[in-house]
Design an enzyme around this catalytic site. Structure first.
Site, PDB file in Angstrom:
ATOM      1  N   SER A 198      -7.217  -6.967   9.809  1.00  0.00           N
ATOM      2  CA  SER A 198      -8.636  -7.305   9.984  1.00  0.00           C
ATOM      3  C   SER A 198      -9.158  -8.164   8.833  1.00  0.00           C
ATOM      4  O   SER A 198     -10.253  -8.699   8.916  1.00  0.00           O
ATOM      5  CB  SER A 198      -9.471  -6.025  10.079  1.00  0.00           C
ATOM      6  OG  SER A 198      -9.335  -5.269   8.896  1.00  0.00           O
ATOM      7  N   HIS A 254       0.817  -1.228   0.000  1.00  0.00           N
ATOM      8  CA  HIS A 254       0.000   0.000   0.000  1.00  0.00           C
ATOM      9  C   HIS A 254       0.848   1.275   0.000  1.00  0.00           C
ATOM     10  O   HIS A 254       0.343   2.342   0.335  1.00  0.00           O
ATOM     11  CB  HIS A 254      -0.947   0.026   1.215  1.00  0.00           C
ATOM     12  CG  HIS A 254      -2.085  -0.944   1.089  1.00  0.00           C
ATOM     13  ND1 HIS A 254      -2.852  -1.366   2.157  1.00  0.00           N
ATOM     14  CD2 HIS A 254      -2.589  -1.581  -0.005  1.00  0.00           C
ATOM     15  CE1 HIS A 254      -3.777  -2.218   1.732  1.00  0.00           C
ATOM     16  NE2 HIS A 254      -3.628  -2.373   0.441  1.00  0.00           N
ATOM     17  N   ASN A 293      -3.252 -12.384  15.835  1.00  0.00           N
ATOM     18  CA  ASN A 293      -4.006 -11.132  15.920  1.00  0.00           C
ATOM     19  C   ASN A 293      -4.448 -10.932  17.375  1.00  0.00           C
ATOM     20  O   ASN A 293      -4.447 -11.863  18.178  1.00  0.00           O
ATOM     21  CB  ASN A 293      -5.246 -11.217  15.010  1.00  0.00           C
ATOM     22  CG  ASN A 293      -5.688  -9.860  14.478  1.00  0.00           C
ATOM     23  OD1 ASN A 293      -4.885  -9.103  13.964  1.00  0.00           O
ATOM     24  ND2 ASN A 293      -6.965  -9.550  14.605  1.00  0.00           N
TER      25      ASN A 293
END
Ligand code: OAD
Length: 236
Positions: free
Chosen positions: A179, A110, A203
């Site tokens: 997520s 990203h 997580n």
């Protein structure tokens, strides 16, 4: 052994960088509207607002330090190098905490907050200070075209060909602190499963697609990543 690790905002949470989404509704995208800050259309309509948002995040990043989860992955990379195994580290994070934590090979799907890109000539430059409309591209010398080197909603993630090849060649896919709600990264686990690759999630709590993983270990990244690396390195 060939391990493909995908990290997300959760690995940097204990370094003081906010995550985007959480079950308490306090994530960055609950406070700010991504459609007004993280799209090419938002930048065209309101460049000052978009620059201010990313300037604040850059400032926050420069005040942050890597945490034990970042160092654990660097330890794994080093140990693997010494024994002929391979770790592919792909991050959705735009911070540089993996690099500062000691990882030498990191793929930023990203983009990177400490880089700016000229929309006229596409040159990418290191950028640690404020970025704004009056900045000049050091390559083409034009003013007003510099933007954060970040993949916005509606844009293509970077390095996808390389990533798909390396995912397909791995023995284990591990997702850390993500997520699982932004594609294509959210689809890596099902891609891995289709290819018969083992899958593991680390997580704080089970993610939206926790059910797709063969195993999950839950708790703060500084603890669960460190423990997981310890287990991998103790295996013969
Ligand atoms: P999210 O904010 O969507 O998810 C963060 C995940 O980290 C959640 O599942 C949390 O439970 C978990 N988490 C929080 N604190 C943690 C801790 N201390 N230890 C371990 N896990 C923890 O972040 P991403 O999945 O990375 O894109 O979001 C994906 C993309 O959405 C980002 O790259 C960003 C955003 O829009 C762009 O900016 C282009």
């Amino acid at each position: 052994m060939n391990i493909f690790v995908l990290t997300g905002a959760g690995i940097s949470a204990e370094s003081g960088l906010g995550t985007f989404r959480d079950k308490q509704g306090t994530g960055l995208w609950a406070q700010f509207d991504p459609m007004k800050l993280a799209t090419p259309q938002a930048f065209a309509a309101n460049p000052d607002e978009v620059h201010a948002f990313y300037n604040a995040r850059r400032h926050n990043l420069l005040d942050s330090e890597p945490n034990p989860a970042h160092s654990a992955l660097a330890r794994l990379e080093n140990a693997f190098e010494g024994r002929g195994d391979r770790l592919e580290l792909v991050t959705q994070n735009v911070d540089d905490l993996h690099e500062r934590g000691g990882s030498s090979s990191v793929i930023h799907i990203h983009g990177e907050l400490l880089k700016a890109r000229c929309t006229f000539c596409q040159t990418v430059a290191e950028w640690r200070g404020e970025l704004g409309r009056s900045d000049i591209c050091t390559s083409c010398n034009r003013t007003g075209g510099m933007r954060p080197h970040i993949v916005w909603f509606g844009e293509f993630p970077m390095f996808m060909d390389e990533i798909e090849t390396s995912l397909a060649a791995s023995d284990l896919f591990v997702a850390i602190g993500t997520s699982g709600s932004v594609y294509p990264a959210a689809g890596f686990v099902s891609q891995a499963r289709r290819l018969g690759i083992a899958t593991c999630e680390l997580n704080l709590e089970p993610s939206d697609n926790a059910g797709e993983f063969d195993e999950g270990h839950y708790g703060p990244a500084s603890k669960v990543v460190d423990e997981w690396v310890g287990r991998v390195l103790s295996e013969p």
